[in-house]
Design a protein around this motif. Structure first.
Motif, PDB file in Angstrom:
ATOM      1  N   PHE A 118     -68.738  -2.963 -51.722  1.00 32.37           N
ATOM      2  CA  PHE A 118     -68.108  -4.185 -51.216  1.00 32.37           C
ATOM      3  C   PHE A 118     -67.891  -4.119 -49.703  1.00 32.37           C
ATOM      4  O   PHE A 118     -67.947  -5.152 -49.025  1.00 32.37           O
ATOM      5  CB  PHE A 118     -66.780  -4.429 -51.927  1.00 32.37           C
ATOM      6  N   ILE A 119     -67.609  -2.927 -49.184  1.00 34.83           N
ATOM      7  CA  ILE A 119     -67.397  -2.767 -47.740  1.00 34.83           C
ATOM      8  C   ILE A 119     -68.653  -3.179 -46.967  1.00 34.83           C
ATOM      9  O   ILE A 119     -68.586  -3.939 -45.993  1.00 34.83           O
ATOM     10  CB  ILE A 119     -67.010  -1.310 -47.396  1.00 34.83           C
ATOM     11  N   PHE A 120     -69.817  -2.668 -47.404  1.00 29.57           N
ATOM     12  CA  PHE A 120     -71.057  -2.968 -46.683  1.00 29.57           C
ATOM     13  C   PHE A 120     -71.519  -4.405 -46.923  1.00 29.57           C
ATOM     14  O   PHE A 120     -72.116  -5.028 -46.045  1.00 29.57           O
ATOM     15  CB  PHE A 120     -72.130  -1.954 -47.049  1.00 29.57           C
ATOM     16  N   ILE A 121     -71.217  -4.935 -48.121  1.00 28.17           N
ATOM     17  CA  ILE A 121     -71.514  -6.355 -48.354  1.00 28.17           C
ATOM     18  C   ILE A 121     -70.651  -7.215 -47.433  1.00 28.17           C
ATOM     19  O   ILE A 121     -71.121  -8.173 -46.807  1.00 28.17           O
ATOM     20  CB  ILE A 121     -71.264  -6.730 -49.830  1.00 28.17           C
ATOM     21  N   LEU A 210     -61.921  -6.697 -55.123  1.00 33.28           N
ATOM     22  CA  LEU A 210     -62.043  -8.080 -54.673  1.00 33.28           C
ATOM     23  C   LEU A 210     -60.892  -8.510 -53.762  1.00 33.28           C
ATOM     24  O   LEU A 210     -61.050  -9.406 -52.936  1.00 33.28           O
ATOM     25  CB  LEU A 210     -62.126  -9.025 -55.884  1.00 33.28           C
ATOM     26  N   ASP A 211     -59.697  -7.894 -53.937  1.00 36.16           N
ATOM     27  CA  ASP A 211     -58.604  -8.209 -53.006  1.00 36.16           C
ATOM     28  C   ASP A 211     -58.384  -7.085 -51.995  1.00 36.16           C
ATOM     29  O   ASP A 211     -57.868  -7.316 -50.906  1.00 36.16           O
ATOM     30  CB  ASP A 211     -57.308  -8.510 -53.764  1.00 36.16           C
ATOM     31  N   SER A 212     -58.803  -5.861 -52.354  1.00 30.46           N
ATOM     32  CA  SER A 212     -58.597  -4.719 -51.465  1.00 30.46           C
ATOM     33  C   SER A 212     -59.446  -4.821 -50.202  1.00 30.46           C
ATOM     34  O   SER A 212     -58.940  -4.613 -49.088  1.00 30.46           O
ATOM     35  CB  SER A 212     -58.926  -3.421 -52.218  1.00 30.46           C
ATOM     36  N   ILE A 213     -60.719  -5.129 -50.355  1.00 33.69           N
ATOM     37  CA  ILE A 213     -61.629  -5.154 -49.208  1.00 33.69           C
ATOM     38  C   ILE A 213     -61.334  -6.314 -48.255  1.00 33.69           C
ATOM     39  O   ILE A 213     -61.263  -6.107 -47.033  1.00 33.69           O
ATOM     40  CB  ILE A 213     -63.102  -5.170 -49.681  1.00 33.69           C
ATOM     41  N   PRO A 214     -61.131  -7.548 -48.751  1.00 33.87           N
ATOM     42  CA  PRO A 214     -60.740  -8.602 -47.807  1.00 33.87           C
ATOM     43  C   PRO A 214     -59.448  -8.270 -47.057  1.00 33.87           C
ATOM     44  O   PRO A 214     -59.292  -8.634 -45.882  1.00 33.87           O
ATOM     45  CB  PRO A 214     -60.545  -9.828 -48.716  1.00 33.87           C
ATOM     46  N   VAL A 223     -66.372  -0.936 -39.559  1.00 36.94           N
ATOM     47  CA  VAL A 223     -66.774  -0.502 -40.894  1.00 36.94           C
ATOM     48  C   VAL A 223     -66.357   0.940 -41.159  1.00 36.94           C
ATOM     49  O   VAL A 223     -65.948   1.288 -42.275  1.00 36.94           O
ATOM     50  CB  VAL A 223     -68.306  -0.660 -41.073  1.00 36.94           C
ATOM     51  N   TYR A 224     -66.432   1.786 -40.145  1.00 33.40           N
ATOM     52  CA  TYR A 224     -66.038   3.190 -40.324  1.00 33.40           C
ATOM     53  C   TYR A 224     -64.547   3.291 -40.653  1.00 33.40           C
ATOM     54  O   TYR A 224     -64.152   4.059 -41.545  1.00 33.40           O
ATOM     55  CB  TYR A 224     -66.348   3.988 -39.061  1.00 33.40           C
ATOM     56  N   VAL A 226     -62.698   0.895 -41.973  1.00 33.36           N
ATOM     57  CA  VAL A 226     -62.529   0.304 -43.304  1.00 33.36           C
ATOM     58  C   VAL A 226     -62.852   1.337 -44.383  1.00 33.36           C
ATOM     59  O   VAL A 226     -62.096   1.514 -45.348  1.00 33.36           O
ATOM     60  CB  VAL A 226     -63.426  -0.944 -43.469  1.00 33.36           C
ATOM     61  N   PHE A 227     -63.973   2.037 -44.223  1.00 32.66           N
ATOM     62  CA  PHE A 227     -64.397   3.024 -45.216  1.00 32.66           C
ATOM     63  C   PHE A 227     -63.423   4.192 -45.308  1.00 32.66           C
ATOM     64  O   PHE A 227     -62.991   4.574 -46.410  1.00 32.66           O
ATOM     65  CB  PHE A 227     -65.799   3.543 -44.872  1.00 32.66           C
ATOM     66  N   THR A 228     -63.060   4.785 -44.179  1.00 34.93           N
ATOM     67  CA  THR A 228     -62.199   5.973 -44.209  1.00 34.93           C
ATOM     68  C   THR A 228     -60.786   5.640 -44.677  1.00 34.93           C
ATOM     69  O   THR A 228     -60.190   6.403 -45.448  1.00 34.93           O
ATOM     70  CB  THR A 228     -62.148   6.645 -42.820  1.00 34.93           C
ATOM     71  N   ALA A 229     -60.236   4.504 -44.235  1.00 33.37           N
ATOM     72  CA  ALA A 229     -58.894   4.116 -44.676  1.00 33.37           C
ATOM     73  C   ALA A 229     -58.880   3.894 -46.190  1.00 33.37           C
ATOM     74  O   ALA A 229     -57.944   4.310 -46.887  1.00 33.37           O
ATOM     75  CB  ALA A 229     -58.431   2.856 -43.949  1.00 33.37           C
ATOM     76  N   THR A 230     -59.926   3.263 -46.709  1.00 34.10           N
ATOM     77  CA  THR A 230     -60.029   3.025 -48.147  1.00 34.10           C
ATOM     78  C   THR A 230     -60.194   4.337 -48.910  1.00 34.10           C
ATOM     79  O   THR A 230     -59.523   4.579 -49.922  1.00 34.10           O
ATOM     80  CB  THR A 230     -61.223   2.103 -48.452  1.00 34.10           C
ATOM     81  N   ALA A 231     -61.083   5.203 -48.419  1.00 31.53           N
ATOM     82  CA  ALA A 231     -61.350   6.473 -49.104  1.00 31.53           C
ATOM     83  C   ALA A 231     -60.108   7.366 -49.134  1.00 31.53           C
ATOM     84  O   ALA A 231     -59.740   7.900 -50.186  1.00 31.53           O
ATOM     85  CB  ALA A 231     -62.505   7.203 -48.416  1.00 31.53           C
ATOM     86  N   PHE A 232     -59.441   7.517 -47.992  1.00 25.34           N
ATOM     87  CA  PHE A 232     -58.272   8.392 -47.946  1.00 25.34           C
ATOM     88  C   PHE A 232     -57.096   7.818 -48.734  1.00 25.34           C
ATOM     89  O   PHE A 232     -56.240   8.570 -49.200  1.00 25.34           O
ATOM     90  CB  PHE A 232     -57.879   8.674 -46.503  1.00 25.34           C
TER      91      PHE A 232
END
Length: 397
Positions: A118-121, A210-214, A223-224, A226-232
């Motif tokens: 979803f991040i890359f989309i 669906l609500d986390s990424i927005p 994007v970096y 977004v990805f790292t904050a989500t992963a950690f």
């Protein structure tokens, strides 16, 4: 700021290494984590996330560091809210407590995969269509409104549907065989409930994304970050589940806090969309002069709302009563289910906690105790648990 490929690769390898470490050193041997173990590893993963954020501040600057911490805190809060759903799913499937770690790790891995997609989309949409910020903002406002709706209690209909569907089209069994996904019954290879619960959690992870990424794209378009904050934010979620345990029910105002945060970010996204506007039916396709909410203000609002939400939940007398009664119900149900766990010590631990919770309830004002939903049904289950314990004790004498 453009992040070099080698930093991307190093970060991904580090995250995969942490997941592998979790599996090989904690999950392979089924066990119930102690409070000390859960506390240590939860603190360690939070420490790793904070240390990473400090590195971002040092090498990426204050703007990038602020965006990371705002994103991490928001995603962590949403992840805690997800634990409520995981709790309902695992209770519905009656997952043995010693095997819940494997289910949670699967949920974390699947969530990381789903959210990465979803991040890359999301990044592709943002780079191509500026109007997507309107869509993201609307999604968050709708999600915020949905969180304010009264909670529904009772059996989880989605899980029951999955069970019925699986039993209709696939050979399944009602019984667990340790943490195996398949077992042999009457000479046939069949699915166990362990596989079904993983499917249920995987499906909910997609909905969470669906609500986390927005939400996080409302705080940063890097994007970096977004990805790292989500992963950690997902790392250490397994340990946090066992650390919070009954305290999850105590956070009775968490949904209101999250609704406020998501609504705030939704408004921020729409303001940003207006500032970048190119839709012909809005201001003739020209940008609209509106205020833009800074990262610093976003971070302050997120932290402030969470602090108020947690404190209000912890000091609420109604919240304390509701938590204690819900815990008593869960302990009674777990004890009554003789197939719940193969660990006899775990069943005795559950009964001890039931008794302690009852003593705690009796110290509370009756007006708060009587407000609990399904109180008569809960009392009946607790009475049955006591009767069952007397039978077992008499049989051992």
């Amino acid at each position: 700021m453009t992040v070099p490929l080698w930093i991307w690769l190093t970060t991904i390898v580090a995250i995969l290494g942490l997941l592998a470490f979790d599996y090989f050193f904690h999950i392979r041997k089924a066990h119930v984590p102690t409070l000390k173990e859960a506390t240590f590893w939860s603190a360690l993963y939070v420490g790793i996330a904070v240390a990473f954020g400090i590195l971002v501040l040092i090498f990426g600057g204050g703007q990038m560091g602020g965006e990371y911490f705002a994103g991490y805190i928001t995603e962590k809060a949403l992840s805690v809210d997800n634990l409520f759903v995981f709790l309902v799913i695992m209770a519905s499937f009656r997952v043995p407590r010693e095997d819940q770690q494997k289910v949670l790790l699967f949920g974390i891995v699947f969530a990381l995969i789903a959210r990465t997609v979803f991040i890359f989309i999301g990044a592709a949409l943002i780079n191509t269509y500026a109007w997507v910020f309107y869509l993201f903002g609307l999604i968050l406002l709708l999600t915020a409104g949905n969180l304010l709706r009264p909670e529904k209690h009772g059996d989880d209909e989605a899980n029951n549907f999955i069970i019925r569907l699986a039993k209709r089209f696939l050979p399944t069994t009602d019984h667990y065989d340790g943490d195996k996904l398949f077992t042999v019954e009457n000479g046939k290879r069949v699915l166990t409930p362990m596989l079904l619960v993983m499917v249920a959690i995987g499906g909910t992870d997609i909905l969470f994304a669906l609500d986390s990424i927005p939400a996080i794209y409302g705080l940063t378009q890097n994007v970096y970050i977004v990805f790292t904050a989500t992963a950690f934010s997902l790392m250490g979620l397994r340990q946090l589940y066992f650390l919070l345990d009954g305290l999850l029910d105590r956070l009775i105002y968490l949904s209101y806090g999250l609704a406020t945060i998501l609504g705030f970010i939704g408004i921020k996204l729409i303001l940003h969309a207006l500032h970048e506007n190119n839709l012909p039916f809005i201001n003739n396709g020209e940008p609209v002069e509106v205020i833009e909410i800074t990262t610093g203000l976003s971070l302050a609002v997120i932290i402030g709302v969470l602090i108020v939400t947690v404190i209000a939940s912890l000091v609420s007398k109604a919240g304390k009563a509701q938590t204690a009664i819900n815990n008593a119900r869960r302990h009674a149900e777990a004890y009554l289910d003789l197939g719940y766990t193969a660990d006899l010590g775990e069943r005795e631990r559950i009964y001890t906690r039931l008794v302690e919770e009852e003593r705690n309830i009796l110290t509370m004002e009756q007006k708060y105790r009587e407000k609990a939903k399904d109180i008569d049904a809960i009392r009946e289950k607790v009475a049955l648990a006591h009767a069952r314990h007397e039978e077992i004790t008499a049989g051992q004498a």
